[in-house]
Scaffold this active site. Sequence first.
Site, PDB file in Angstrom:
ATOM      1  N   ALA A 120      24.110  27.142  36.529  1.00 40.69           N
ATOM      2  CA  ALA A 120      23.420  26.973  35.246  1.00 40.69           C
ATOM      3  C   ALA A 120      22.304  28.013  35.145  1.00 40.69           C
ATOM      4  CB  ALA A 120      22.847  25.568  35.166  1.00 40.69           C
ATOM      5  N   GLY A 140      26.378  25.029  39.108  1.00 43.84           N
ATOM      6  CA  GLY A 140      27.305  24.841  37.988  1.00 43.84           C
ATOM      7  C   GLY A 140      28.516  25.746  38.089  1.00 43.84           C
ATOM      8  N   GLU A 200      30.810  23.947  40.237  1.00 43.73           N
ATOM      9  CA  GLU A 200      31.258  22.745  39.513  1.00 43.73           C
ATOM     10  C   GLU A 200      32.319  23.114  38.464  1.00 43.73           C
ATOM     11  OE1 GLU A 200      27.026  21.627  38.882  1.00 43.73           O
ATOM     12  OE2 GLU A 200      27.757  19.622  39.374  1.00 43.73           O
ATOM     13  N   GLU A 225      21.612  23.012  44.074  1.00 41.57           N
ATOM     14  CA  GLU A 225      20.691  22.395  43.109  1.00 41.57           C
ATOM     15  C   GLU A 225      19.519  21.692  43.793  1.00 41.57           C
ATOM     16  OE1 GLU A 225      23.944  22.439  42.869  1.00 41.57           O
ATOM     17  OE2 GLU A 225      24.624  22.485  40.793  1.00 41.57           O
TER      18      GLU A 225
END
Length: 741
Positions: free
Chosen positions: A61, A100, A103, A123
């Site tokens: 992210a 992310g 993910e 994270e």
Amino acid sequence: MARYARVKGSIALITLTNPPVNALSAAVRRGIVESVSRALKDEQVKAVVFCGENEKFCGGADIKEFSGSMSGPPLVPMIHSIEAGEKPMVAAIEGVALGGGLELALGCHYRVANTKARLGLPEVTLGLLPAAGGTQRLPRLIGIPAALELITTGRHVSAQEALQLGIVDQVAQGSAVQAAMELALSVIGVCVCMLCVYVVCVCIYCVCVTGQPLNPRRLSLRAPVWAPDVDGVCDAALAQVKQRSRGAMAPVACVQAVRAAAMLPYSKGMERERQLMDTLFRSGQARAMQYAFFAQRNAGKWSLPNGSQWNNTRARDVQRAGVIGLGTMGRGIAVSLVKAGISVVAIEMDAKQLESGKKAVTAMLQRDAQRRGVSPPLHLLTFTLSFHQLRDVDLVIEAVFEDMNLKKRVFSDLCKVLRANALICTNTSGLNVDELAAVTDRQPLVVGMHFFAPAHVMKLLEVVYGSRSSPEAVATAMALGKRMEKVCVAVGNCSGFVGNRMLKLYLDQSVYMLEEGATPEQVDQALEEFGFAMGIFKVSDLSGLDVGWRVRKASGLIGPDVDPVKPSRWRLGRRYCPLPDMLCQQGRFGQKTGRGWYLYDSPGSKEAKSDPEIQTFLEDYRRKYGIIPRRITSQEVIERCAFALANEGFRILEDRIAASPEDIDVIYLFGYGWPRHRGGPMFYAGQVGLSVVLEKLEHYHRVHPDVPSLEPSRLLRRLVAEGSPPIQQWKSHIKNLRSHL
Ligand SMILES: CCC/C=C/C(=O)SCCNC(=O)CCNC(=O)[C@H](O)C(C)(C)COP(=O)([O-])OP(=O)([O-])OC[C@H]1O[C@@H](n2cnc3c(N)ncnc32)[C@H](O)[C@@H]1OP(=O)([O-])[O-]
């Protein structure tokens, strides 16, 4: 930003394009959503491959977006729609697949990584958890214990390890994109071995599997990963992270989220993941850790007051370096240089020291090489007693005893043998770099490189520029430090530079509190509960109490005029605490002598135990000076230590010794064990509220008028008067202030 292309007739190639790390910004997410929808609608497209521009899959992210209001398509439904897509989706992982990014890859039906790729869910290091399904999909793929380990540590794994764990399906020697396209073709029933002519389920020539159903590849459809021992595994992980994380919330939340993957169906697990993420996301801890992430990167973008900076100054290439002195520091520096691929000429003054230095350096390199399964680069090392061997080195790092006269002698001797353009760096922890440079024939080529013990382990390097240091010398030291995998911060020249100048006031407050009624255990416990890895008295025992004692003697604070029976508590016009000197007089130097502020089983052992003798010693001391002990709360310990640090940090900014509060925080995070989830002393002051810090300092200064360092700094007062702006704006409030450069 995502590029869409149709390749090999039936594959949609979706390329994430957001350099440098293809972070999943709103624009990238929008691009992915549009591209996936286009691929699903296009009848010619039979499979989709995701990759990242410039051979970097995705760094996760976009962390910059976390501080603003989020816009664009959310990550969770985006990944869900990829997984639910009726065409095979394959992630082609090159470079990194982090957070992310991984993910997103877990939402794909297949994953192929290049040999050099690194994967992970880091994270937790940003005060968060993998909340785009990572805590639910990864355990369903690799099991609870392995997922717990990866998610709670944030560790990156190599492609090879990812294959062993089952995170990726294939590791490609060459292009992962090429390999992913071949896998995609085989999955949709087009065998790429060119030997079979039919669309088949299993090609008998290359045994590729074609026409696979997608449901078994959809991780969200898998049942919870319950096993009889799962509770025990999660409880053990929880206990471990609580002990290791010292008050950080994210690792605990990570365990709770992974536990949900063992107990709950996917949709309920996702709910739990979201609730936990909401709590973390709003926490000051996540803000502190994200601040630390950017502060660390900004420290590399150094600038000098004359306008020279990281992007307009060339560093020299360093191939050969000299290290003078093979004590604890010199050994660690030599190891770090060799590990960075630099040839090292290591010098000692006498044969015995040289031999023991050689043994220690060799053993450290052998241990490291054994751990990494490579051979130790011992051919890069030369051990010698002769300065003449330094004649063709590019740079020397002096790491002799912390004594100005000795260092000056070494510096002038070096000038006799070094090439005229070789740099001379000093590893002094606080002596005046200008004074040292003045004895050389090359003042512009002298800088400080202040490593932290043990130098092959500790990440921090203060690069100290003197008033005559050239930008090129600073650039070279910064680049060399980076090559040695250090976090480098450029700082100005003053006594103690940034880190140790601040540390002195923190130490002062700690010992004053002992005089006033606290015990070393109470102070250390408060600091450890705050998040420090070790309390200040344990750290002092570890570093050796005699070090500071010697410095105080050299600076004239201890001399023949000090009463040995009742030493004065007032020196050089301010309060002075003689307790550390009195301990040293008893031969209590810390761990190395088995006794310091604590008791150890034997000299050199590490486990600190309370020492009843210290309690009696402190009681006698207070009686002798007529001090009535009082109860000191943990809150007072933290306020006096943390605010004294920040107050001196403000003075350091006024003096332009540090370029920004971020630089100061990076120094404390990487060199002094400041807890990352509290950002750093400057960030912490901002988070507590500058007006609160000011008020507290005023209070403590009123109570202790004989401690001038508690008087609030001018910059702190100014910032409060100007409405306590956010930390990023403090720099612009430092105007018309004296510079040391
Ligand atoms: C629902 C939410 C769930 C998901 C959460 C997440 O994914 S959380 C995220 C989980 N992901 C992570 O925690 C990974 C964080 N990133 C890293 O660990 C490293 O950057 C790296 C290993 C990707 C590359 O190392 P390297 O030494 O080659 O390079 P470098 O480190 O010097 O960075 C170069 C530049 O890129 C910038 N930047 C980097 N990443 C991001 C980002 N995600 N965003 C924005 N920016 C990012 C960095 O600031 C720097 O900018 P500058 O100073 O040039 O303006």
